[in-house]
Write a protein that holds these residues in place. Structure first.
Motif, short mmCIF file in Angstrom:
data_model
loop_
_atom_site.label_atom_id
_atom_site.label_comp_id
_atom_site.label_asym_id
_atom_site.label_seq_id
_atom_site.Cartn_x
_atom_site.Cartn_y
_atom_site.Cartn_z
N ALA A 48 -7.36 4.78 -0.88
CA ALA A 48 -7.75 3.47 -1.38
C ALA A 48 -8.74 3.64 -2.52
CB ALA A 48 -8.37 2.63 -0.27
N THR A 56 -8.83 -3.69 -6.19
CA THR A 56 -8.54 -2.69 -5.17
C THR A 56 -7.08 -2.24 -5.24
OG1 THR A 56 -8.01 -4.41 -3.55
CG2 THR A 56 -10.28 -3.59 -3.58
N ASN A 57 -6.87 -1.05 -4.69
CA ASN A 57 -5.54 -0.49 -4.61
C ASN A 57 -5.48 0.34 -3.33
OD1 ASN A 57 -2.92 0.14 -5.39
ND2 ASN A 57 -3.55 1.94 -6.54
N TYR A 58 -4.37 0.27 -2.63
CA TYR A 58 -4.23 0.99 -1.37
C TYR A 58 -2.92 1.77 -1.34
CZ TYR A 58 -7.90 -2.14 0.34
OH TYR A 58 -9.08 -2.82 0.52
N PRO A 60 0.42 2.73 0.45
CA PRO A 60 1.27 1.93 1.35
C PRO A 60 1.03 2.23 2.82
CG PRO A 60 2.54 2.71 -0.51
CD PRO A 60 1.21 3.40 -0.60
N SER A 61 0.69 3.46 3.14
CA SER A 61 0.53 3.86 4.54
C SER A 61 -0.68 3.23 5.21
CB SER A 61 0.44 5.39 4.64
OG SER A 61 -0.68 5.85 3.90
N VAL A 62 -1.63 2.75 4.43
CA VAL A 62 -2.85 2.17 5.02
C VAL A 62 -3.02 0.70 4.67
CG1 VAL A 62 -3.99 4.41 4.94
CG2 VAL A 62 -4.41 2.75 3.10
N LYS A 63 -2.21 0.20 3.77
CA LYS A 63 -2.35 -1.19 3.34
C LYS A 63 -2.20 -2.13 4.52
CE LYS A 63 -1.11 -4.09 -0.58
NZ LYS A 63 -0.26 -4.20 -1.78
N GLY A 64 -3.11 -3.07 4.64
CA GLY A 64 -3.08 -4.01 5.74
C GLY A 64 -3.89 -3.56 6.93
N ARG A 65 -4.22 -2.29 7.00
CA ARG A 65 -5.01 -1.76 8.11
C ARG A 65 -6.35 -1.19 7.66
NH1 ARG A 65 -3.34 2.54 10.59
NH2 ARG A 65 -1.90 3.29 8.99
N SER A 66 -6.54 -1.11 6.36
CA SER A 66 -7.76 -0.54 5.83
C SER A 66 -8.33 -1.44 4.74
CB SER A 66 -7.51 0.86 5.25
OG SER A 66 -7.08 1.74 6.25
N THR A 67 -9.64 -1.42 4.61
CA THR A 67 -10.30 -2.22 3.59
C THR A 67 -11.39 -1.39 2.93
OG1 THR A 67 -9.94 -4.24 4.89
CG2 THR A 67 -11.57 -4.35 3.11
#
Length: 121
Positions: A48, A56-58, A60-67
């Motif tokens: 991220a 921000t940019n994430y 795909p494997s962590v998008k929605g679960r990480s901030t």
């Protein structure tokens, strides 16, 4: 220049962790901040990032679960990770990347030493 990560450790599957990175020795507001990770026998990969302006940019494997968040007043960047699974286990590294158009190579990026995350029951 220092980037000091903390917050790693052992967490059960489904659990959460908040990683922190405290920066010093450079102008924090001139740098985009990012998290990378490296699992055993794998290459370091992007997790991220957040620009100085807050974009921000994430991965795909962590998008929605990480901030990812940053506090420019405290020269700190955080990574909140939720719903962790064994695929998240790795050493997590903090990176600062210069946003200046002209920057000396030695000042273009900095890396921390990493903090380990283990996901196990």
């Amino acid at each position: 220049v220092q980037l000091v990560e903390s917050g790693g450790g052992l967490v059960q599957p489904g659990g959460s962790l908040r990683l922190s990175c405290v920066a010093s020795g450079f102008t924090f507001g001139d740098y985009a901040m990012a998290w990378f990770r490296q699992a055993p026998a794998k290459e370091r990969e992007f997790v991220a990032a957040m620009t100085s302006g807050g974009s921000t940019n994430y991965a795909p494997s962590v998008k929605g679960r990480s901030t990812i968040t940053r506090d420019n007043a405290k020269n700190t960047v955080h990574l909140q990770m939720n719903s962790l699974n064994t695929g998240n286990a790795a050493v997590y590294y903090c990176r600062a990347g210069s946003e200046r158009i002209k920057v000396r190579a030695a000042e273009s990026e900095y890396w921390g030493q990493g903090t380990g995350v283990t996901v196990s029951a």
